[in-house]
Design a protein around this motif. Structure first.
Motif, PDB file in Angstrom:
ATOM      1  N   GLN A 575       0.819  -1.210   0.000  1.00  0.00           N
ATOM      2  CA  GLN A 575       0.000   0.000   0.000  1.00  0.00           C
ATOM      3  C   GLN A 575       0.862   1.275   0.000  1.00  0.00           C
ATOM      4  O   GLN A 575       0.455   2.307   0.534  1.00  0.00           O
ATOM      5  CB  GLN A 575      -0.961   0.014   1.183  1.00  0.00           C
ATOM      6  CG  GLN A 575      -2.071  -1.027   1.088  1.00  0.00           C
ATOM      7  CD  GLN A 575      -3.112  -0.857   2.172  1.00  0.00           C
ATOM      8  OE1 GLN A 575      -2.806  -0.819   3.360  1.00  0.00           O
ATOM      9  NE2 GLN A 575      -4.353  -0.728   1.774  1.00  0.00           N
ATOM     10  N   ALA A 576       2.039   1.155  -0.568  1.00  0.00           N
ATOM     11  CA  ALA A 576       2.897   2.334  -0.704  1.00  0.00           C
ATOM     12  C   ALA A 576       2.418   3.185  -1.881  1.00  0.00           C
ATOM     13  O   ALA A 576       1.681   2.721  -2.759  1.00  0.00           O
ATOM     14  CB  ALA A 576       4.349   1.906  -0.920  1.00  0.00           C
ATOM     15  N   LYS A 577       2.817   4.425  -1.889  1.00  0.00           N
ATOM     16  CA  LYS A 577       2.474   5.308  -2.990  1.00  0.00           C
ATOM     17  C   LYS A 577       3.291   4.940  -4.231  1.00  0.00           C
ATOM     18  O   LYS A 577       4.479   4.611  -4.146  1.00  0.00           O
ATOM     19  CB  LYS A 577       2.737   6.764  -2.608  1.00  0.00           C
ATOM     20  CG  LYS A 577       1.837   7.274  -1.491  1.00  0.00           C
ATOM     21  CD  LYS A 577       2.136   8.734  -1.194  1.00  0.00           C
ATOM     22  CE  LYS A 577       1.225   9.263  -0.086  1.00  0.00           C
ATOM     23  NZ  LYS A 577       1.505  10.683   0.228  1.00  0.00           N
ATOM     24  N   GLN A 578       2.635   5.033  -5.367  1.00  0.00           N
ATOM     25  CA  GLN A 578       3.307   4.695  -6.617  1.00  0.00           C
ATOM     26  C   GLN A 578       4.516   5.595  -6.872  1.00  0.00           C
ATOM     27  O   GLN A 578       5.516   5.178  -7.449  1.00  0.00           O
ATOM     28  CB  GLN A 578       2.306   4.813  -7.785  1.00  0.00           C
ATOM     29  CG  GLN A 578       2.849   4.385  -9.136  1.00  0.00           C
ATOM     30  CD  GLN A 578       3.010   2.883  -9.243  1.00  0.00           C
ATOM     31  OE1 GLN A 578       2.130   2.139  -8.853  1.00  0.00           O
ATOM     32  NE2 GLN A 578       4.143   2.441  -9.750  1.00  0.00           N
ATOM     33  N   SER A 579       4.423   6.815  -6.378  1.00  0.00           N
ATOM     34  CA  SER A 579       5.497   7.779  -6.628  1.00  0.00           C
ATOM     35  C   SER A 579       6.793   7.416  -5.912  1.00  0.00           C
ATOM     36  O   SER A 579       7.853   7.963  -6.228  1.00  0.00           O
ATOM     37  CB  SER A 579       5.046   9.175  -6.199  1.00  0.00           C
ATOM     38  OG  SER A 579       4.710   9.186  -4.819  1.00  0.00           O
ATOM     39  N   ARG A 580       6.727   6.500  -4.934  1.00  0.00           N
ATOM     40  CA  ARG A 580       7.948   6.122  -4.216  1.00  0.00           C
ATOM     41  C   ARG A 580       8.874   5.264  -5.070  1.00  0.00           C
ATOM     42  O   ARG A 580      10.057   5.154  -4.764  1.00  0.00           O
ATOM     43  CB  ARG A 580       7.587   5.365  -2.936  1.00  0.00           C
ATOM     44  CG  ARG A 580       7.007   6.230  -1.822  1.00  0.00           C
ATOM     45  CD  ARG A 580       6.804   5.409  -0.572  1.00  0.00           C
ATOM     46  NE  ARG A 580       8.057   4.822  -0.116  1.00  0.00           N
ATOM     47  CZ  ARG A 580       8.129   3.829   0.780  1.00  0.00           C
ATOM     48  NH1 ARG A 580       7.017   3.331   1.305  1.00  0.00           N
ATOM     49  NH2 ARG A 580       9.300   3.341   1.145  1.00  0.00           N
ATOM     50  N   LEU A 581       8.332   4.605  -6.092  1.00  0.00           N
ATOM     51  CA  LEU A 581       9.153   3.756  -6.947  1.00  0.00           C
ATOM     52  C   LEU A 581       9.659   4.558  -8.144  1.00  0.00           C
ATOM     53  O   LEU A 581       8.857   5.116  -8.911  1.00  0.00           O
ATOM     54  CB  LEU A 581       8.359   2.550  -7.433  1.00  0.00           C
ATOM     55  CG  LEU A 581       8.135   1.428  -6.411  1.00  0.00           C
ATOM     56  CD1 LEU A 581       7.293   0.336  -7.005  1.00  0.00           C
ATOM     57  CD2 LEU A 581       9.468   0.878  -5.931  1.00  0.00           C
ATOM     58  N   ILE A 582      10.964   4.607  -8.305  1.00  0.00           N
ATOM     59  CA  ILE A 582      11.602   5.337  -9.402  1.00  0.00           C
ATOM     60  C   ILE A 582      12.451   4.346 -10.190  1.00  0.00           C
ATOM     61  O   ILE A 582      13.346   3.698  -9.631  1.00  0.00           O
ATOM     62  CB  ILE A 582      12.482   6.492  -8.892  1.00  0.00           C
ATOM     63  CG1 ILE A 582      11.626   7.445  -8.020  1.00  0.00           C
ATOM     64  CG2 ILE A 582      13.118   7.235 -10.039  1.00  0.00           C
ATOM     65  CD1 ILE A 582      12.440   8.507  -7.323  1.00  0.00           C
ATOM     66  N   SER A 616      11.511   6.148   2.472  1.00  0.00           N
ATOM     67  CA  SER A 616      12.060   6.984   1.409  1.00  0.00           C
ATOM     68  C   SER A 616      11.648   6.435   0.049  1.00  0.00           C
ATOM     69  O   SER A 616      10.978   5.396  -0.061  1.00  0.00           O
ATOM     70  CB  SER A 616      13.581   7.004   1.516  1.00  0.00           C
ATOM     71  OG  SER A 616      14.099   5.696   1.268  1.00  0.00           O
ATOM     72  N   ASP A 617      12.070   7.134  -1.012  1.00  0.00           N
ATOM     73  CA  ASP A 617      11.878   6.628  -2.357  1.00  0.00           C
ATOM     74  C   ASP A 617      12.776   5.416  -2.576  1.00  0.00           C
ATOM     75  O   ASP A 617      13.841   5.274  -1.972  1.00  0.00           O
ATOM     76  CB  ASP A 617      12.219   7.702  -3.392  1.00  0.00           C
ATOM     77  CG  ASP A 617      11.216   8.853  -3.372  1.00  0.00           C
ATOM     78  OD1 ASP A 617      11.541   9.931  -3.891  1.00  0.00           O
ATOM     79  OD2 ASP A 617      10.106   8.659  -2.811  1.00  0.00           O
TER      80      ASP A 617
END
Length: 704
Positions: A575-582, A616-617
């Motif tokens: 349930q992490a935010k998609q924006s955390r994955l780069i 963090s990201d």
């Protein structure tokens, strides 16, 4: 003048009458009489008291004197007589709460309708009509059954009536509670139908549902008639609970509370059955887990039907009752098979006989709709009584076997035997309650978790004994056993986390939610289901890799496509935010020949750990060059202590001391196994308190 009436029979009331004679003018006589049970004979109206005036209403003339007390016309005597009568009139409505019909109702408190009702045997046109003269009808004490009352031996349609006299303001939210009624009923209030369960004509029974019928405010009058058209096809037909009039909200709340608790346990049993079924695949004790899983599944579905989901799942009562009884009839055989498999005992002849017996019982249950429309309830009762006999045999044999095998199998039966004994009273209670022999709540749904708890204690006791036995072995073996204990703890914590989350969602299912809250609940449910799926898939994959049973694939695939699938799966699970994955890639497409599922599993566990243990990201970097392919996953989380970095890839070792973070301790073990199988190398770089970097180098790369 004092006026008192008996609803339906004025002759049963008291009378006050002037008596002139014998040279004693002005003497008065107060005659009061009661007939029947309770004090329902007194009506509420007191107009005025006149001594020496005209005689009271002639309607009271035929009352039977209960006491005769001459009173002289003095103020003290008149006041004394008025006080006595006022007390009687004041107490009458309260005494009538337990009285026979007719009864008095103040419109505020609950009204018990237990007592004598009017009864008519046979079909009757207009039986619900309030103006119908029922004075010649028989009386029957409610609650009742056909063969336990004055309609013994009769089968078919009957009418019941009760008159309610409203002494106060009409209630706005009243409901009539009848509880369980067998077999079918139709209820009228002042001639207006207010509800029905099952069908009287054509006959279709419903012998399990609680009857709660709302009484609209506009139907209340000063005198009210409750009429029940009831059809009974067996001697056990009738009204089985104490009827009453009460606030509709209170009745529904009481009914829904027990149903929701039972439904919650039912869903819990269904999920626990999946747990046992998964152990059929991954453990050596396959038969025991299979029987226990089927037992838990049958019990969960049985109670789910009984807890208010009958007409959610089914449209027809008879079919739903067949399924319910089939689930019930499976329980004794499944439990006995589990018990015998657990102690590894030879299958006895009595078990084979019981399996044949319950097989025949199941065939009869399935055939009931074809045995006659009006005989379905009779055959249901036959199978239930037969099951009771079978359960008695199973209990007697189970107790006897436990007694004979406890000494040689003491370590295996220490806690399971206690759990089995705890099940006996609830099983008997539920069976007798189903038969109508006793009128108590069914409690097996609450007792079975206790049994599961004792099984857990038995498993824990076995682990403790195993640890004690290996203390004298070599250090490597002791470490291995501690790892086994650790994985049981990890998996237990994982299942606890999943079940608590799902239970929370089920408990909040009846609350009103806006779209945003509903979406959040859906995401939570998807997260728990994804983690449950991951645990099962990971356990199977690790078993196949360790036993060299995994079927390798050799196909060309794009690594970036797998990275996209890994990202979506990890976001759902954490349930992490998609924006955390780069994601960074040296090319738009990186082709590799190998097994896409193994690559997916290897990268997934590294990405999932980075998302779980950091805030963090998380950077995923893919680089392809002439040497091969490098995949790097980096986060700026708490890092891994130096003394744990050498152990982190070993089986069942977890980096987190806090078990609130879900995990089984096999994720990085799978990563290590897959890397070795692919010929890849792993490199861990971590600065405790700052970052963690996991790098995979795959030497074999095929150009796009």
């Amino acid at each position: 003048m004092i006026e008192a009436e008996h609803v339906g029979s004025l002759e049963n009331m008291g009378r006050l009458e002037n008596v002139r004679g014998a040279g004693k003018p002005g003497h008065s006589r107060l005659w009061l009489s009661w007939r029947g049970t309770g004090a329902s004979v007194i009506r509420r109206r007191c107009i005025d008291w006149m001594v020496g005036g005209k005689a009271p209403d002639s309607r009271l003339h035929k009352a039977v004197p209960a006491f005769n007390y001459p009173v002289r016309r003095s103020d003290n005597k008149i006041v004394g007589k008025a006080g006595l009568l006022a007390i009687v009139l004041f107490l009458a409505p309260f005494l009538s709460l337990q009285a026979d019909c007719p009864v008095y109702y103040n419109g505020r408190s609950a009204l018990e309708l237990k007592g004598n009702w009017k009864l008519y045997k046979g079909p009757l046109s207009g039986g619900q009509n309030p103006s119908l003269n029922d004075s010649h009808w028989q009386s029957v004490s409610v609650p009742f059954t056909f063969d336990g009352s004055n309609v013994k031996g009769y089968r078919g349609e009957i009418w019941l009536r009760c008159r309610i006299v409203l002494t106060g303001q009409a209630p706005e939210h009243a409901a009539l509670y009848l509880g369980r009624v067998r077999d079918a009923d139709q209820v009228f209030f002042n001639g207006v139908p207010i509800g029905s369960t099952g069908k009287v004509q054509p006959f279709s029974p419903d012998v399990e549902s609680d009857r709660i019928y709302s009484v609209p405010f506009g139907l209340w009058q000063e005198e009210n008639i409750v009429a029940i058209r009831l059809y009974g096809s067996t001697g056990g037909a009738g009204i089985l609970n104490d009827p009453r009039v009460a606030h509709q909200g209170d009745l529904l709340t009481e009914n829904m509370l027990s149903s929701r608790v039972s439904a919650g346990f039912s869903f819990l049993f269904l999920f626990i059955s999946l747990y046992f079924f998964s152990f059929v695949i991954f453990t050596s004790r396959k038969k025991e887990n299979l029987f226990l899983g089927l037992f838990t599944l049958s019990l969960g579905f049985y109670h789910l039907i009984r807890s208010g989901y009958r007409y959610v799942i089914f449209d027809d009562f008879v079919f739903s009752y067949q399924v319910e009884l089939l689930c019930l009839y499976m329980l004794p055989i499944l439990f006995l098979n589990f018990f015998i498999s657990w102690i590894e005992h030879k299958r006895p002849m009595i078990l084979k006989f019981l399996e044949i017996f319950y097989g025949a019982l199941a065939l009869i249950t399935i055939s009931i709709p074809f045995l006659g429309e009006n005989r379905s309830v009779f055959w249901f009762d036959v199978t239930i009584y037969s099951n009771l006999a079978g359960v008695s045999v199973v209990l007697i044999y189970g107790i006897s076997m436990f007694k004979n095998t406890y000494r040689p199998y003491r370590d295996r039966l220490r806690f399971i035997g206690i759990g089995f004994m705890c099940l006996i009273p609830p099983v008997l209670n539920d069976m007798l309650s189903t038969l109508g022999v006793i009128n108590t709540p069914r409690i097996l749904v609450f007792a079975f978790p206790i049994f599961l708890g004792f099984i857990a204690l038995q498993l824990s006791d076995g682990i403790i004994q195993l640890n004690a036995a290996v203390k004298e072995q070599e250090k490597e073996l002791r470490q291995l056993e501690r790892k086994k204990t650790g994985t049981i703890l990890n998996i237990s914590q994982e299942f606890q986390h999943l079940f608590e989350g799902i239970k929370h969602l089920l408990g909040a299912g009846s609350e009103k939610k806006n779209a945003r809250t509903q979406n959040k609940k859906n995401r939570d449910l998807e997260c728990h289901l994804t983690n449950l799926e991951n645990l099962i898939l990971d356990s199977r994959l690790l078993s196949q890799l360790e036993n060299n049973e995994y079927p390798d694939k050799n196909v060309r695939f794009n690594l970036l496509d797998q990275i996209k699938l890994v990202s979506d799966r990890a976001i759902r699970a954490t349930q992490a935010k998609q924006s955390r994955l780069i994601v960074h890639s040296s090319a738009d497409e990186i082709i590799y020949r190998g097994d896409p599922e193994l690559f997916h599993a290897m990268v997934y566990h590294l990405v999932e750990n980075a998302l779980l243990y950091s805030e963090s990201d998380v950077e995923i970097r893919l680089v392809k060059d002439e040497r091969g392919i490098t995949v790097n996953i980096r986060d700026e989380g708490p890092g891994i202590p130096a003394d744990q970095q050498e152990l982190i890839f070993e089986r069942f070792v977890r980096g987190a001391e806090d078990h609130s973070v879900a995990g089984s301790g096999i994720g990085l073990t799978i990563v290590d196994e897959i890397a070795a199988r692919m010929g890849a190398s792993l490199r861990l770089d971590s600065g405790p308190g700052f970052y963690t970097s996991m790098e995979i180098f795959i030497p074999q790369a095929e150009a796009a």
